[in-house]
Enzyme design. Structure first.
Site, PDB file in Angstrom:
ATOM      1  N   LEU A 226       0.822  -1.209   0.000  1.00 22.09           N
ATOM      2  CA  LEU A 226       0.000   0.000   0.000  1.00 22.09           C
ATOM      3  C   LEU A 226       0.856   1.260   0.000  1.00 22.09           C
ATOM      4  O   LEU A 226       0.465   2.288  -0.543  1.00 22.09           O
ATOM      5  CB  LEU A 226      -0.915   0.032   1.224  1.00 22.09           C
ATOM      6  N   THR A 262      -3.551   4.944   4.907  1.00 19.06           N
ATOM      7  CA  THR A 262      -2.184   4.517   4.579  1.00 19.06           C
ATOM      8  C   THR A 262      -1.252   5.728   4.681  1.00 19.06           C
ATOM      9  O   THR A 262      -0.149   5.633   5.225  1.00 19.06           O
ATOM     10  CB  THR A 262      -2.129   3.912   3.162  1.00 19.06           C
ATOM     11  N   HIS A 265      -0.492   6.547   8.334  1.00 20.88           N
ATOM     12  CA  HIS A 265       0.481   5.583   8.858  1.00 20.88           C
ATOM     13  C   HIS A 265       1.890   5.898   8.344  1.00 20.88           C
ATOM     14  O   HIS A 265       2.848   5.949   9.117  1.00 20.88           O
ATOM     15  CB  HIS A 265       0.031   4.179   8.415  1.00 20.88           C
ATOM     16  N   GLU A 266       1.998   6.147   7.041  1.00 20.49           N
ATOM     17  CA  GLU A 266       3.325   6.389   6.453  1.00 20.49           C
ATOM     18  C   GLU A 266       3.901   7.735   6.900  1.00 20.49           C
ATOM     19  O   GLU A 266       5.112   7.846   7.121  1.00 20.49           O
ATOM     20  CB  GLU A 266       3.260   6.304   4.926  1.00 20.49           C
ATOM     21  N   TRP A 277       3.996  -2.659  17.126  1.00 17.83           N
ATOM     22  CA  TRP A 277       4.479  -3.918  17.720  1.00 17.83           C
ATOM     23  C   TRP A 277       6.020  -3.996  17.734  1.00 17.83           C
ATOM     24  O   TRP A 277       6.583  -4.981  18.217  1.00 17.83           O
ATOM     25  CB  TRP A 277       3.894  -5.124  16.980  1.00 17.83           C
ATOM     26  N   ASP A 286       8.478  -0.181  20.441  1.00 17.51           N
ATOM     27  CA  ASP A 286       8.393   0.916  19.463  1.00 17.51           C
ATOM     28  C   ASP A 286       8.953   2.219  20.035  1.00 17.51           C
ATOM     29  O   ASP A 286       8.755   3.280  19.455  1.00 17.51           O
ATOM     30  CB  ASP A 286       6.940   1.110  19.008  1.00 17.51           C
TER      31      ASP A 286
END
Ligand SMILES: [Zn+2]
Length: 353
Positions: A226, A262, A265-266, A277, A286
Site C-alpha cells: 500500500l 495509509t 500511517h506512512e 508492535w 516501538d
C-alpha cells in the site's frame, strides 16, 4: 577513562570561569543523559499474518526499505542513532518545561527546547499517472483533509477508543497544507520499492526541497504494497512517502484501504514513529512508553480486546496494520516522539524555522 578526565577538566574550567555564576555551573551538572541500550534499526521483515483478503501481507514496506537503505548507506545507522538520542533528550527536557516551552531556572544546559504550538507541513504531491488508476484533485484534497483529521484528533471514529486507552489519545497539532501537485504520464505498472519514482532520470519525479516540504509520490507500487516511507535520517533526495494510487485519499478503488489512512500511517514513519508492535515480536519495543507491547501486526478490524505480550493490543493505533476505518488514534508518547523532531537540533526543525 579519557571521558572522565575530560569531564574533570571541563568541570574545573567551569568552576574557575563561573565562580560568580552559580546557575551556569548547575546547567553543566544537569545535562540530560539517556539510556540508548534498547536502540535497534534492523528488523525482521517477515510477516506471518495476512490482511483479510490475503493480498496485503506487507501493507507497509517501510521497514524492509529501511533494511535496504542501511545496507546501502553505512552512515545511516549512526544518523538514526543520533536522532533517537536527540528525541529521548527532548522528551526528558519537555518534562522539565512549562506549558509555554520555557525552562524553569536553574534547569536547562544544552537541553533541546520543545516546540510549542501548531506545526504546519507544506505538502507536494508527485503523481506518476496511470490511466487505469486515476488520482484526481478530489482524491488529493480528501487526503489532505484526512491527514488533518488524524493529526488533530478529529478522526470520525475516535469514539471507538476503549476506556483503557482513552487517557493517552493525543492531538499532535500538525496541519498539512497542499503546496503543489506535479503530474507525469507513466506506463510503469509496478514501480516497486527501490525509489525509482523519486528520480526523473528513472522516469519518476524529483523531490521538491524535502527540508521544507513533505513529498508524496503516488504511483502503482505493485506486490500488494500500500505504501512506504523514509524515516528521518535518510538521504534528502528520497525523503518522503510513497502511496499506491488506489489508496491515496478517499477512493472507492482502495476497498477497506480506500479511506486515506495509509498516508497517515506512512507520515507517522516519516515523523519517526515505528510500528506499534516494534517489528520484533514481544522482545522489541516501538520506543513509546504508553503503547502496549505486541507480538505482531493486526489486520482487518479486530474486536477489542486482543491480548498479546501480557497486555491488550492497541489495534486502533495508526501504526498498526488494521483496515482504514479501524485505526483512529495516536498516543501522547507518539506525539512526544514526533514533536521532538521539531525541537532545536531536531531532524525536521527546518519546517518550523
Ligand atoms: Zn508501516
Amino acid at each position: 577513562m579519557k571521558k572522565i578526565i575530560f569531564s574533570l577538566l571541563a568541570l574545573s574550567l567551569i568552576v574557575v570561569s563561573c565562580q560568580n555564576d552559580q546557575i551556569e555551573e548547575i546547567h553543566e551538572h544537569q545535562e540530560i543523559t539517556v539510556d540508548m541500550s534498547d536502540f535497534y534499526v534492523y528488523t525482521d521483515d517477515v510477516c506471518t499474518s495476512k490482511s483479510s483478503d490475503g493480498k496485503h501481507t506487507h501493507k507497509c514496506y517501510s521497514m524492509t526499505v529501511l533494511n535496504r537503505q542501511l545496507k546501502e548507506n553505512p552512515g545511516l545507522e549512526n544518523r538514526m542513532y543520533n536522532i533517537e538520542k536527540h528525541t529521548r533528550k527532548a522528551i526528558v527536557a519537555k518534562s522539565k518545561t512549562d506549558i509555554n516551552g520555557k525552562k524553569p531556572a536553574p534547569d536547562g544546559g544544552d537541553d533541546p527546547v520543545p516546540y510549542v504550538g501548531s506545526i504546519t507541513i507544506p505538502v507536494i504531491v508527485n503523481i506518476l499517472e496511470d490511466p487505469n488508476h486515476p488520482v484526481t484533485q478530489a482524491h488529493i484534497n480528501s487526503q489532505i483533509d484526512i491527514l488533518n483529521e488524524d493529526f488533530n484528533n478529529n478522526n470520525p471514529h475516535t469514539g471507538g477508543v476503549p476506556a483503557e486507552f482513552s487517557d493517552v489519545v493525543a492531538n499532535l497539532d500538525i496541519t498539512f497544507v497542499l503546496a503543489g501537485v506535479n503530474r507525469k504520464a507513466s506506463t510503469t505498472s509496478s514501480w516497486g520499492t527501490n525509489d525509482a519514482m523519486k528520480y526523473s532520470s528513472q522516469g519518476g519525479i524529483d523531490a521538491t526541497d524535502p527540508s521544507i516540504y513533505l513529498n508524496f509520490w503516488v504511483c502503482e507500487i505493485g506486490g500488494g504494497i500500500l505504501g512506504y516511507a523514509q524515516f528521518p535520517g535518510g538521504s534528502l533526495a528520497t525523503d518522503g512517502v510513497v502511496i499506491g494510487s488506489d489508496f491515496f485519499g478517499e477512493n472507492a478503488a482502495g476497498g477497506q484501504y480506500g479511506h486515506g489512512r495509509t498516508a497517515t500511517h506512512e507520515v507517522g514513519h516519516w515523523l519517526n514513529l515505528r510500528h506499534i508492535w516494534g517489528d520484533g515480536r514481544c522482545r522489541q519495543d516501538d520506543f513509546v512508553s504508553d503503547t502496549p507491547s505486541s507480538d505482531g501486526a493486526n489486520y482487518g478490524c479486530p474486536s477489542y480486546p486482543t491480548y498479546n505480550c501480557k497486555s491488550n493490543d492497541m489495534t486502533m493505533n495508526y501504526m498498526d496494520y488494521v483496515d482504514d476505518n479501524c485505526m483512529y488514534m495516536f498516543t501522547s508518547g507518539q506525539s512526544d516522539r514526533v514533536r521532538a523532531l521539531f525541537t532545536t537540533g531536531g531532524d525536521r526543525e527546518g519546517f518550523v524555522n
